[in-house]
Enzyme design. Structure first.
Site, PDB file in Angstrom:
ATOM      1  N   GLN A   1     -14.366   6.036  -8.582  1.00  0.00           N
ATOM      2  CA  GLN A   1     -15.720   5.703  -8.699  1.00  0.00           C
ATOM      3  C   GLN A   1     -16.215   5.117  -7.434  1.00  0.00           C
ATOM      4  O   GLN A   1     -15.580   4.093  -6.866  1.00  0.00           O
ATOM      5  CB  GLN A   1     -15.833   4.807  -9.811  1.00  0.00           C
ATOM      6  CG  GLN A   1     -17.511   4.333  -9.960  1.00  0.00           C
ATOM      7  CD  GLN A   1     -18.443   5.574 -10.540  1.00  0.00           C
ATOM      8  OE1 GLN A   1     -17.730   6.279 -11.212  1.00  0.00           O
ATOM      9  NE2 GLN A   1     -19.535   5.518  -9.903  1.00  0.00           N
TER      10      GLN A   1
ATOM     11  N   LYS B   1     -18.382   8.592 -18.234  1.00  0.00           N
ATOM     12  CA  LYS B   1     -17.564   9.777 -17.786  1.00  0.00           C
ATOM     13  C   LYS B   1     -16.226   9.910 -18.814  1.00  0.00           C
ATOM     14  O   LYS B   1     -15.837  10.799 -19.396  1.00  0.00           O
ATOM     15  CB  LYS B   1     -17.078   9.498 -16.507  1.00  0.00           C
ATOM     16  CG  LYS B   1     -18.392   9.820 -15.577  1.00  0.00           C
ATOM     17  CD  LYS B   1     -17.859   9.339 -14.334  1.00  0.00           C
ATOM     18  CE  LYS B   1     -19.194   9.769 -13.459  1.00  0.00           C
ATOM     19  NZ  LYS B   1     -18.873   9.220 -11.932  1.00  0.00           N
TER      20      LYS B   1
ATOM     21  N   ASP C   1     -14.211  15.373  -8.276  1.00  0.00           N
ATOM     22  CA  ASP C   1     -15.563  14.967  -7.697  1.00  0.00           C
ATOM     23  C   ASP C   1     -15.795  15.901  -6.530  1.00  0.00           C
ATOM     24  O   ASP C   1     -16.946  15.841  -5.905  1.00  0.00           O
ATOM     25  CB  ASP C   1     -15.572  13.581  -7.140  1.00  0.00           C
ATOM     26  CG  ASP C   1     -16.146  12.914  -8.161  1.00  0.00           C
ATOM     27  OD1 ASP C   1     -16.973  13.289  -9.157  1.00  0.00           O
ATOM     28  OD2 ASP C   1     -16.101  11.644  -8.272  1.00  0.00           O
TER      29      ASP C   1
END
Ligand code: NAD
Length: 289
Positions: free
Chosen positions: A98, A54, A121
C-alpha cells in the site's frame, strides 16, 4: 442530448462475479485458491481503509488473504524482508504494497522488489517496461479499469483519437500505453500543455487523471466524445471528479460519474490481476513437473 452515464459499479460487480467463478474453477482444478498478500506500513487511516476494502473484496471472491501490518517506524529492511517472504511463498499469488509508505522509507525501491509475476498492482519497473514494450505482463489496475469501462460501452478504439490528461506513472502514462496497444491515436497532456481545451476537444475518447476538481469543462469535450473521469477529489461539496460533470455531459455521448465510475473498477481489476497471476503460476508449476 445529455450523455449516457457509465455505471462503474455495475461493470465492477460483473468483473468481480466473473473472477469469483474463475477462482472457484482454479481452486477445483489445482487444489489451491489464489492468495493476495497486502503489506501496510504505518497507521494512516486512509491507507488502512483502502487495504481493508481490498482484503474484503479478495475474500468475497474466494481468495486467501495474507495481511502484513508493520509499524510506522519499521526499517526499510523490515519491509524488504516481508516482501521477500511473500515473493518466496507459493501460497501468495499477488503482492500489494500500500502506497504511500511512511516518510523515511523508499517506496519506489520497495515496490521494485516485488516479484514481477506477483506484481498485481503492475507498478514495478519490470511491469512498466513490459507495458512499454507491449510484451505480456501485469498492468496497473486503475488504467485497466478505464479500458474495461470503454469496452463495456463498446467504444471502438482502433484509429480513434484518444486524449489523456495527466502523465503519472500510476494512471496517465499506463492508460496512454494501453490505449496505444489498442491502436488508438494517443495524445498525452500534462501541466505544461498549451491550450488544453484545444487539444482535449480533438478526443473521441477523453481520459482525465489530474486531481483538480472541475478542471475539464464542456469546452474541452468534443461533441459525442466518451469521457472517463479518473479524478477523485474531496471537496466541501463531497467527492468530485476532475470533470465538471453537468457541462461535459451536455456534449459527451457517455461519461463516468464520480463517485461510481472509475473508482469501483480499481479493486475489481486488482482481483482480476491476482487471478491472472495465480493462473500463470499454476501453469508454470505444471510445466516444471
Ligand atoms: P498525480 O498528481 O501523480 O498526477 C497528476 C497529473 O496531472 C500530472 O501528470 C500533472 O502533469 C497533471 N496536471 C496537473 N495539473 C494539470 C493541469 N492544470 N492541466 C493538465 N494536466 C495537469 O495524480 P494521479 O496519481 O495520476 O491521480 C490523478 C487523480 O486520479 C487524483 O484525483 C487521484 O485521486 C485519482 N485516482 C483515482 C483512482 C481510482 O479511481 N481508483 C486511482 C488513482 C488515482
Amino acid at each position: 442530448m445529455p450523455a449516457r452515464i457509465i455505471d462503474g459499479k455495475a461493470v465492477a460487480a460483473r468483473v468481480r462475479a466473473e473472477v469469483a467463478e474463475q477462482v472457484s474453477e482454479l481452486h477445483e482444478r489445482t487444489g489451491r485458491a489464489p492468495g493476495l498478500a497486502t503489506v501496510l506500513v504505518g497507521d494512516d487511516p486512509g491507507s488502512a481503509i483502502y487495504v481493508a476494502n481490498k482484503r474484503k473484496a479478495s475474500e468475497e471472491v474466494g481468495m486467501r488473504d495474507y495481511h502484513h501490518h508493520l509499524p510506522a517506524d519499521a526499517a526499510q529492511e523490515d519491509v524488504e524482508a516481508v516482501i521477500a517472504a511473500c515473493n518466496a511463498d507459493p501460497d501468495v499469488s499477488g503482492i500489494l504494497l500500500q502506497l504511500p509508505v511512511p516518510d523515511g522509507l523508499d517506496g519506489p525501491s520497495l515496490t521494485a522488489q516485488i516479484a514481477p509475476e506477483k506484481d498485481v498492482d503492475g507498478l514495478t519497473p519490470i511491469s512498466g517496461g513490459r507495458l512499454l514494450q507491449g510484451s505480456p505482463g501485469l498492468r496497473p489496475a486503475t488504467p485497466l479499469g478505464v479500458l474495461e469501462l470503454l469496452d463495456s460501452e463498446g467504444v471502438a478504439l482502433e484509429g480513434a483519437e484518444a486524449v489523456v490528461v495527466g502523465r503519472s506513472n500510476l494512471v496517465g502514462k499506463p492508460v496512454s500505453l494501453l490505449l496505444l496497444e489498442r491502436n488508438a491515436t494517443v495524445t498525452l497532456c500534462h501541466s505544461r500543455t498549451r491550450n488544453l481545451p484545444a487539444v482535449c476537444v480533438r478526443g473521441d475518447v477523453l481520459v482525465v487523471a489530474v486531481g483538480s476538481p472541475g478542471l475539464i469543462g464542456a469546452e474541452h469535450v468534443k461533441p459525442g466524445a466518451v469521457v472517463i473521469d479518473v479524478g477523485i477529489n474531496r471537496t466541501p461539496d463531497g467527492l468530485r471528479g476532475d470533470v465538471e460533470f453537468e457541462g461535459a455531459a451536455q456534449r459527451a455521448s457517455a461519461i463516468t460519474p464520480v463517485p461510481g465510475g472509475v473508482g469501483p473498477m480499481t479493486i475489481a481489476m486488482l482481483l482480476r490481476n491476482t487471478l491472472a497471476a495465480a493462473e500463470l503460476q499454476a501453469a508454470a508449476l505444471t510445466a516444471r513437473r
